[in-house]
Design an enzyme around this catalytic site. Structure first.
Site, PDB file in Angstrom:
ATOM      1  CD1 TRP A   1      11.248  24.895  -5.094  1.00  0.00           C
ATOM      2  CD2 TRP A   1      12.373  23.379  -3.882  1.00  0.00           C
ATOM      3  NE1 TRP A   1      11.904  25.560  -4.080  1.00  0.00           N
ATOM      4  CE2 TRP A   1      12.601  24.661  -3.335  1.00  0.00           C
ATOM      5  CE3 TRP A   1      12.994  22.265  -3.292  1.00  0.00           C
ATOM      6  CZ2 TRP A   1      13.426  24.852  -2.211  1.00  0.00           C
ATOM      7  CZ3 TRP A   1      13.807  22.471  -2.173  1.00  0.00           C
ATOM      8  CH2 TRP A   1      14.012  23.760  -1.644  1.00  0.00           C
TER       9      TRP A   1
ATOM     10  CG  HIS B   1       3.576  21.904  -3.785  1.00  0.00           C
ATOM     11  ND1 HIS B   1       4.942  21.846  -3.642  1.00  0.00           N
ATOM     12  CD2 HIS B   1       3.231  20.828  -4.522  1.00  0.00           C
ATOM     13  CE1 HIS B   1       5.392  20.788  -4.280  1.00  0.00           C
ATOM     14  NE2 HIS B   1       4.391  20.156  -4.841  1.00  0.00           N
TER      15      HIS B   1
ATOM     16  CG  ASP C   1       6.354  23.599   4.039  1.00  0.00           C
ATOM     17  OD1 ASP C   1       5.523  23.634   3.124  1.00  0.00           O
ATOM     18  OD2 ASP C   1       7.554  23.922   3.877  1.00  0.00           O
TER      19      ASP C   1
ATOM     20  CG  ASP D   1       7.824  27.679   2.419  1.00  0.00           C
ATOM     21  OD1 ASP D   1       6.677  27.221   2.439  1.00  0.00           O
ATOM     22  OD2 ASP D   1       8.760  27.174   1.768  1.00  0.00           O
TER      23      ASP D   1
ATOM     24  CG  ASP E   1       5.395  21.070   0.044  1.00  0.00           C
ATOM     25  OD1 ASP E   1       5.876  20.250   0.846  1.00  0.00           O
ATOM     26  OD2 ASP E   1       6.100  21.852  -0.633  1.00  0.00           O
TER      27      ASP E   1
ATOM     28  CG  ASP F   1       4.522  25.687  -1.632  1.00  0.00           C
ATOM     29  OD1 ASP F   1       4.022  26.387  -0.728  1.00  0.00           O
ATOM     30  OD2 ASP F   1       5.170  24.651  -1.396  1.00  0.00           O
TER      31      ASP F   1
HETATM   32  C1  RNT Z   1      10.281  23.733  -0.864  1.00  0.00           C
HETATM   33  C2  RNT Z   1       9.220  23.343  -1.831  1.00  0.00           C
HETATM   34  C3  RNT Z   1       9.204  21.904  -2.242  1.00  0.00           C
HETATM   35  C4  RNT Z   1       9.471  20.949  -1.114  1.00  0.00           C
HETATM   36  C5  RNT Z   1       9.247  19.499  -1.482  1.00  0.00           C
HETATM   37  C6  RNT Z   1       9.823  18.574  -0.483  1.00  0.00           C
HETATM   38  O1  RNT Z   1      10.149  25.008  -0.396  1.00  0.00           O
HETATM   39  O2  RNT Z   1       7.976  23.721  -1.333  1.00  0.00           O
HETATM   40  O3  RNT Z   1       8.020  21.624  -2.884  1.00  0.00           O
HETATM   41  O4  RNT Z   1       8.711  21.245   0.001  1.00  0.00           O
HETATM   42  O5  RNT Z   1       9.693  19.259  -2.755  1.00  0.00           O
HETATM   43 ZN    ZN Z   2       6.230  23.044  -2.404  1.00  0.00          ZN
END
Ligand code: RNT
Ligand code: ZN
Length: 421
Positions: A188, A289, A299, A297, A329, A262
């Site tokens: 990524w 992910h 997370d 995004d 993730d 993701d």
């Molecule tokens: C970032 C991506 C990636 C990271 C990790 C730490 O937007 O989702 O996967 O979160 O590699």
């Molecule tokens: Zn990711």
């Protein structure tokens, strides 16, 4: 929870599911095939241990919060991971980022990393009896400060990141070889532009060129598999992301590598669960992910929501477990990090177990007969079936805390370990 009541509730639930033709014991057995790759970066907010003051910066990934107890060394990350593994049923893997190398206090730049810097992680995985996945770290670095890595027009920087990726792939292949389980290497990059760029195409030509160069060596699939992760936008990269979904899906299909989906990387109305059966018509495998985007995004810790359920259900309905690699993730720095880890992973596991308890055949029969009210009603009724009794029994059988009981274990760990850091 008392053993007696766990078993009693389970027996009743088993009967209820059996009435729908669902074999609960077979579902629990199938959970063995669900290996979840634990992202090491939840333990320390994506900091890593490269230099004494490694910290997350750049590229639109942001960990917010400063809850105490974050891991500050490799030993602490492992201590945390071991705790997490003890509180989870089922099978796990480790998902390591290159910045978590064991550099022994030495400054090793990313174009210099070698297997030896990760050997202690490989050994740790062997001790734990788990496989390992790996990631190039193309962020938090002076050579990424202008927002470009593999697609950089600065040839020195571009070459640097190509070298990093090459080395990460070699390390992955060695890890997979030593552990006897293929290591999924995910790429990524944050590359993109805050404001409207002119030369989108130029950067995409460079990204393709860099990936081709870095992936020149073909490693056996038993050792490592490549994945590329797309993204819609990042903070500070609102106007263009070089590695968009169109770009990477094309690249993955052309080179028969994995596409990493993701679920925080798409427009909020798009569902990754819907993309799996599309991608798998054209690539052999995908990497997931699993995360929880809140408005962007962000997370957040994974919860048992409809998006995650659709992902799990699509995989199970179509028998895709052998073609889907499951990673997580999320990184929440505002709450107990180990609590976040366990809650999020358990939520993903619950989604899989729920998917396995679905009477899919009945639903398909209704669908094919045009009985869409019946399909809707069944889906609604399934939501309140006695799943928790099955989940508790599954945890009990796996020798991990059932139901609410893991909360106390994390509080103990906080008191005894995390609060002393
Ligand atoms: C970032 C991506 C990636 C990271 C990790 C730490 O937007 O989702 O996967 O979160 O590699
Ligand atoms: Zn990711």
């Amino acid at each position: 929870m008392k053993e007696q009541s766990i078993i009693k509730a389970y027996e009743l639930a088993k009967q209820r599911y059996a009435e729908l033709g669902v074999d609960v014991d077979a579902a629990m057995e199938k959970m063995k095939e669900v290996a979840i790759s634990l992202h090491c970066w939840q333990t320390d907010d994506v900091g890593g241990f490269e230099t004494p003051d490694a910290a997350l910066s750049g590229g639109g990934i942001q960990a917010t919060g400063n809850y105490p107890g974050k891991a500050t060394s490799i030993a602490e990350v492992r201590e945390d991971l071991e705790k997490v593994l003890k509180l989870l049923p089922g099978n796990q893997r480790l998902n390591l980022h290159a910045i978590y190398g064991d550099f022994g206090g030495e400054k090793v730049d990313r174009d210099q990393i070698e297997v030896k810097h990760y050997q202690s992680w490989i050994d740790w995985c062997k001790e734990q009896g788990i496989g390992m996945d790996f990631n190039a770290s193309c962020f938090s670095h002076s050579k990424a400060a202008d927002g470009f890595t593999l697609s950089s027009k600065n040839e020195e920087n571009r070459k640097f990141w190509v070298e990093h990726l090459k080395r990460c792939r070699a390390i992955s292949a060695e890890a997979g070889k030593q552990l006897g389980s293929p290591c999924v290497h995910n790429t990524w990059i944050p590359d993109g532009s805050k404001d409207t760029p002119i030369d989108r195409n130029g950067h995409r030509i460079l990204l393709k060129k860099s990936l081709d160069e870095a992936m020149e060596i073909d490693y056996p699939k038993e050792y490592m598999k490549d994945a590329v992760e797309s993204k819609l936008f990042g903070i500070g990269m609102e106007s263009m992301t070089v590695g968009s979904h169109d770009f990477y899906l094309g690249y993955a299909i052309k080179n028969n590598i994995l596409i990493c989906l993701d679920n925080g990387h798409f427009h909020p109305t798009e569902q990754v669960g819907d993309k799996i059966s599309s991608c798998l018509q054209f690539v052999d495998e995908v990497l997931l992910h699993v995360t929880r985007p809140v408005r962007w995004d962000s997370d957040h810790v994974v919860t048992l929501n409809e998006d995650v359920q659709l992902i799990a259900s699509e995989i199970i309905r179509n028998d895709f477990l052998g073609r889907v690699n499951i990673g997580l993730d999320f990184f929440d720095a505002s709450i107990n990090r180990i609590g976040a880890y366990v809650t999020g992973t358990r939520a993903a596991q619950k989604a899989f177990l729920i998917a396995m308890l679905e009477p899919t055949k009945l639903l398909i029969e209704a669908e094919e007969a045009g009985q869409n009210f019946e399909r809707l009603a069944m889906l609604e009724e399934l939501k309140t079936m006695p799943f928790s009794a099955v989940w508790d029994y599954y945890c009990y059988k796996e020798g991990v805390p059932t139901g609410f009981n893991y909360i106390g274990k994390i509080q103990e760990y906080e008191k005894e370990v995390l609060s002393k850091r």
